[in-house]
Design a protein around this motif. Structure first.
Motif, PDB file in Angstrom:
ATOM      1  N   ALA A 172       1.643   5.949  -4.757  1.00 51.94           N
ATOM      2  CA  ALA A 172       2.699   5.634  -5.727  1.00 51.94           C
ATOM      3  C   ALA A 172       2.294   5.931  -7.170  1.00 51.94           C
ATOM      4  O   ALA A 172       3.087   6.502  -7.928  1.00 51.94           O
ATOM      5  N   ARG A 176       4.340   8.453  -9.650  1.00 46.63           N
ATOM      6  CA  ARG A 176       4.891   7.981 -10.928  1.00 46.63           C
ATOM      7  C   ARG A 176       4.410   8.835 -12.094  1.00 46.63           C
ATOM      8  O   ARG A 176       5.187   9.203 -12.976  1.00 46.63           O
ATOM      9  N   HIS A 207       7.697   4.013  -2.179  1.00 44.67           N
ATOM     10  CA  HIS A 207       6.916   4.425  -3.352  1.00 44.67           C
ATOM     11  C   HIS A 207       7.686   5.410  -4.217  1.00 44.67           C
ATOM     12  O   HIS A 207       7.380   5.577  -5.401  1.00 44.67           O
ATOM     13  N   THR A 211       9.581   4.358  -8.146  1.00 46.24           N
ATOM     14  CA  THR A 211       9.271   5.274  -9.242  1.00 46.24           C
ATOM     15  C   THR A 211      10.535   5.816  -9.892  1.00 46.24           C
ATOM     16  O   THR A 211      10.574   6.037 -11.113  1.00 46.24           O
TER      17      THR A 211
END
Length: 335
Positions: A172, A176, A207, A211
Motif C-alpha cells: 500500500a 500511495r 490497498h 489510496t
C-alpha cells in the motif's frame, strides 16, 4: 560476409542498432545461419530474447533490455517478417512499455529505477499470439492506447502505466507514493487515474481503494493551489474561498471553490466523476444561474495547462455582470 565479420554500420541511434531482431538482420542480408554462428561461445553477439540479438558481448544495458523487449513484443507475424525494411529504425508493431518500467522512463522518483527492475511490462494488442519470456511480461489490451514517446521509446500513457503498475503491487505505501507523485507532479489528473483503475477492476482491492481517497484529496489540493496562483498571477480580485451558497430562508444552493459576491460569479473546480458532473453539477449550476449567479467551471487540467486563458474567462464573466440585472441575494458561509 565471414563468420566473424561485424554487421556493417547502420544509420540511427547507437543503442537502436546494438539490439536487432531476426527480421531486421534478415532485411540487411544476414542469414539465420550467420546469426547463429555469431552467437556461438566466443562469438561477438548474443541472444537476448527469442528472435532478438545483442550485437555485442557485454551485459545488456537498461536501454538494451527496453529495446529488446519492444522488438520481441512487436515482432511481425511470421508471414510478414520478410517485409521489414533495412532502411528504417526499429518497428515495434504497436507494442509499448507500460507498468513500473514506463513510470521509471517517465522519471517517477517513487518507481524503482530501471536497473532494479527484474521485468519489463510490454502492452500489446489482445490479438497478438505472444508469451511472456525471461524478463518480458506481456500485457494485452483490447484497444491499446496511443503511446507517448520518450527518447524514441513508445510508452503507455501515464494513466495506463499506473494501472498496470498497481496491478503488480501489493504494498500500500508504494501504491500511495506512485499515485500521489503522478498527481502532485502534474503527470495526470486524479479523475483519469481513477477511471483507469476502475477499468482495470482494481478499485475493489483494499490497498488501492484507500489510496484513491488520498489521491482525490491530493488532486483537489493541487488544483486549489493552482487556482490561488492564477488569481494572484493575473491580478483578479480576491474571492471568498471555499464557501457554500444558500437562500436567505435556508435553501442550500451548493458549494463552490471561489465566489466573487460583487459580480455574483462563482467558480468550481471540476473534480467530480462524469456522472456527478452531468447530474449534481448541472442541477446546481442551473439553480444558481436562475438567481443571476454566473457559474464558471474549470478542470484541474485547464488550471495546469491554460491558467491565463481561464483567467480571461473569469474576468469576462465579471465584466458581463455590469450589464445584467443584479443577482438575487444569497447567503455565503465557509465550507
Amino acid at each position: 560476409m565471414t563468420q566473424n565479420a561485424p554487421l556493417p554500420p547502420h544509420p540511427g541511434h547507437e543503442a537502436a542498432h546494438r539490439v536487432q531482431s531476426a527480421a531486421q538482420l534478415r532485411a540487411r542480408g544476414v542469414t539465420a545461419a550467420h546469426t547463429a554462428a555469431q552467437c556461438l561461445p566466443g562469438g561477438p553477439w548474443q541472444q537476448l530474447l527469442p528472435g532478438v540479438y545483442l550485437l555485442h558481448r557485454e551485459s545488456p544495458t537498461n536501454d538494451d533490455r527496453v529495446r529488446g523487449a519492444l522488438l520481441y513484443a512487436g515482432r511481425p507475424p511470421a508471414g510478414a517478417r520478410r517485409t521489414v525494411s533495412a532502411q528504417h529504425g526499429p518497428a515495434y508493431g504497436g507494442a509499448m512499455v507500460t507498468g513500473l518500467a514506463a513510470l521509471a522512463l517517465y522519471g517517477f522518483t517513487s518507481a524503482p529505477p530501471m536497473i532494479a527492475l527484474h521485468r519489463i511490462d510490454v502492452l500489446v494488442p489482445r490479438t497478438r499470439r505472444l508469451r511472456s519470456t525471461r524478463f518480458v511480461q506481456v500485457i494485452r489490451a483490447a484497444a491499446p492506447p496511443r503511446p507517448q514517446r520518450r527518447h524514441g521509446v513508445p510508452l503507455a500513457p501515464v494513466e495506463r502505466a499506473l494501472a498496470d503498475a498497481v496491478a503488480s503491487l501489493t504494498d500500500a505505501p508504494t501504491v500511495r507514493r506512485i499515485l500521489t507523485e503522478a498527481v502532485r507532479d502534474g503527470h495526470c489528473e486524479p479523475g483519469s487515474v481513477v477511471r483507469e483503475l476502475s477499468d482495470a477492476k482494481l478499485l475493489g482491492h483494499a490497498h488501492v481503494a484507500d489510496t484513491v481517497e488520498a489521491l482525490l484529496v491530493e488532486g483537489r489540493a493541487v488544483a486549489e493551489g493552482r487556482l490561488y496562483g492564477m488569481v494572484r498571477a493575473h491580478g483578479l480580485p480576491q474571492p471568498l474561498w471555499n464557501v457554500e451558497l444558500s437562500l436567505p430562508g435556508g435553501g442550500f444552493l451548493g458549494g463552490v471553490d471561489a465566489y466573487w459576491p460583487e459580480q455574483a460569479v462563482a467558480l468550481e473546480i471540476g473534480t467530480r466523476s462524469p456522472r456527478e458532473e452531468r447530474v449534481s453539477f448541472a442541477a446546481e449550476r442551473e439553480h444558481l444561474e436562475r438567481l443571476g449567479v454566473t457559474v464558471v467551471r474549470v478542470t484541474p487540467k485547464q488550471l495546469r495547462e491554460s491558467a491565463a486563458q481561464q483567467s480571461v474567462v473569469l474576468r469576462t464573466a465579471m465584466m458581463a455582470a455590469e450589464d445584467r440585472e443584479p443577482a438575487a441575494y444569497v447567503v455565503v458561509v465557509p465550507r
